[in-house]
Design a protein around this motif. Structure first.
Motif, mmCIF file in Angstrom:
data_model
loop_
_atom_site.group_PDB
_atom_site.id
_atom_site.type_symbol
_atom_site.label_atom_id
_atom_site.label_comp_id
_atom_site.label_asym_id
_atom_site.label_seq_id
_atom_site.Cartn_x
_atom_site.Cartn_y
_atom_site.Cartn_z
ATOM 1 N N GLY A 110 -5.876 5.349 6.528
ATOM 2 C CA GLY A 110 -5.995 3.913 6.284
ATOM 3 C C GLY A 110 -4.757 3.147 6.731
ATOM 4 N N LEU A 111 -3.571 3.679 6.416
ATOM 5 C CA LEU A 111 -2.331 3.026 6.846
ATOM 6 C C LEU A 111 -2.213 3.040 8.370
ATOM 7 N N TYR A 112 -2.679 4.109 8.986
ATOM 8 C CA TYR A 112 -2.656 4.172 10.447
ATOM 9 C C TYR A 112 -3.527 3.074 11.050
ATOM 10 N N LEU A 113 -4.700 2.854 10.480
ATOM 11 C CA LEU A 113 -5.609 1.833 11.020
ATOM 12 C C LEU A 113 -4.994 0.438 10.925
ATOM 13 N N LEU A 114 -4.146 0.207 9.932
ATOM 14 C CA LEU A 114 -3.467 -1.084 9.832
ATOM 15 C C LEU A 114 -2.504 -1.313 10.994
ATOM 16 N N ALA A 115 -2.078 -0.227 11.625
ATOM 17 C CA ALA A 115 -1.146 -0.332 12.758
ATOM 18 C C ALA A 115 -1.861 -0.432 14.096
ATOM 19 N N LEU A 173 -0.648 7.486 15.969
ATOM 20 C CA LEU A 173 -1.664 8.514 15.700
ATOM 21 C C LEU A 173 -1.047 9.807 15.181
ATOM 22 N N VAL A 174 0.192 10.070 15.563
ATOM 23 C CA VAL A 174 0.851 11.307 15.124
ATOM 24 C C VAL A 174 0.923 11.374 13.601
ATOM 25 N N SER A 175 1.022 10.220 12.933
ATOM 26 C CA SER A 175 1.204 10.186 11.481
ATOM 27 C C SER A 175 0.038 10.815 10.712
ATOM 28 N N ALA A 188 0.832 -1.208 0.000
ATOM 29 C CA ALA A 188 0.000 0.000 0.000
ATOM 30 C C ALA A 188 0.864 1.254 0.000
ATOM 31 N N THR A 189 1.933 1.241 0.782
ATOM 32 C CA THR A 189 2.810 2.414 0.858
ATOM 33 C C THR A 189 3.568 2.625 -0.445
ATOM 34 N N LEU A 245 5.581 6.148 10.657
ATOM 35 C CA LEU A 245 5.546 5.306 11.851
ATOM 36 C C LEU A 245 4.512 4.179 11.765
ATOM 37 N N PRO A 246 3.271 4.441 11.297
ATOM 38 C CA PRO A 246 2.308 3.331 11.218
ATOM 39 C C PRO A 246 2.763 2.196 10.310
ATOM 40 N N VAL A 247 3.498 2.520 9.258
ATOM 41 C CA VAL A 247 4.006 1.485 8.355
ATOM 42 C C VAL A 247 4.942 0.553 9.114
ATOM 43 N N GLN A 248 5.809 1.145 9.919
ATOM 44 C CA GLN A 248 6.778 0.359 10.676
ATOM 45 C C GLN A 248 6.103 -0.431 11.801
ATOM 46 N N LEU A 249 5.144 0.208 12.454
ATOM 47 C CA LEU A 249 4.424 -0.460 13.540
ATOM 48 C C LEU A 249 3.605 -1.635 13.016
ATOM 49 N N ALA A 250 2.915 -1.412 11.905
ATOM 50 C CA ALA A 250 2.071 -2.469 11.339
ATOM 51 C C ALA A 250 2.908 -3.660 10.878
#
Length: 273
Positions: free
Chosen positions: A204-209, A220-222, A74-75, A131-136
């Motif tokens: 959307g990417l944040y929700l994946l994390a 959430l900062v992202s 996605a990214t 950050l969400p990409v890395q967390l997810a």
């Protein structure tokens, strides 16, 4: 709840910071050589691709395989599409007026001022927003209903962004529209469908994390920062400041939402006396 292993995530955070900075520093060197700082807009999306790929490699054996593939794909799709669009849009143009105005304010060397205010700041933003990409990617949680919703939000955002960009490009390509304000298609519902779509992609990417309260809070900062950049930062605010003098823009702004899509307002009819 399935939080990631922070001991494996921390080295990845360091590596992705280096990856994003590497892309932006290489861009800086090329921009100085060409005398054209607008190319940083092209590599903005590519820096996110680099972060996603590095994260995918370093999260091997730590995160859920499907989630890793989904968030990386996605990214990369978003980043490559954005970069290719900007390459096509800026072809044949000189320096972006935004960078000219910014560098005209340089208290000393324009080159080092550009490095600090444009390239290093964007490298920091790439790392923060990703950050969400890395967390997810480091989350061991299998996909669930929230992730299906996240994918729908991401797809809606990418569609809005892509269609909006295509409609604007087609409008500008018609010589009859020279000097006119784009107010058709998605642009009749929001003055910035591309920015709105961009924001949706990152929500959307944040929700994946959001596989645990810790990752939900940390990531959430992202989307918040990205949405603020698009609305009150370097996106909507600066663009509309430049467009304010165009004939018809005031009327367009009065009837069209500034960000969230909605049907255009009906303008009151004027009767002759």
């Amino acid at each position: 709840m399935n939080p990631p292993d922070w001991n494996t995530l921390l080295p990845c955070l360091v590596a992705t910071a280096a990856a994003g900075a590497g892309v932006l520093l290489a861009t800086f060197a090329l921009a100085v050589r060409l005398g054209l700082h607008r190319i940083v807009d092209v590599t903005w999306g590519l820096a996110f691709c680099a972060v996603a790929v590095v994260t995918f490699v370093l999260s091997d054996g730590h995160g859920d395989e499907v989630r890793r593939l989904l968030v990386t794909g996605a990214t990369v799709v978003w980043g490559l599409r954005l970069s290719l669009h900007i390459v096509h849009r800026s072809r044949g143009h000189g320096e972006d007026p935004r960078y000219t105005a910014l560098l005209d304010k340089a208290p000393g060397s324009r080159t080092w001022y550009a490095l600090r205010t444009v390239y290093l700041s964007q490298a920091g933003l790439v790392w923060l927003i990703s950050l969400p990409v890395q967390l997810a990617a480091h989350s061991p949680a299998p996909l669930g209903p929230l992730d299906v919703f996240a994918a729908i939000v991401w797809a809606a955002g990418l569609t809005f962004e892509t269609v909006g960009d295509h409609q604007l490009a087609r409008f500008k390509a018609d010589p009859a529209n020279r000097g006119r304000v784009m107010d058709q298609g998605l642009w009749a519902w929001t003055r910035h469908p591309n920015y709105f779509g961009d924001a949706l992609v990152w929500w959307g990417l944040y929700l994946l994390a959001c596989t645990s309260w810790q990752t939900g809070l940390a990531g959430l900062v992202s989307p918040v920062v990205m949405t603020l950049l698009l609305t009150v930062g370097s996106g909507k605010r600066l663009l509309e400041k430049r467009m304010a003098h165009r004939p018809g823009f005031a009327a367009y702004a009065a009837r069209t939402s500034g960000f969230l899509p909605r049907p255009p307002r009906q303008q009151p009819s004027r009767h002759r006396r």
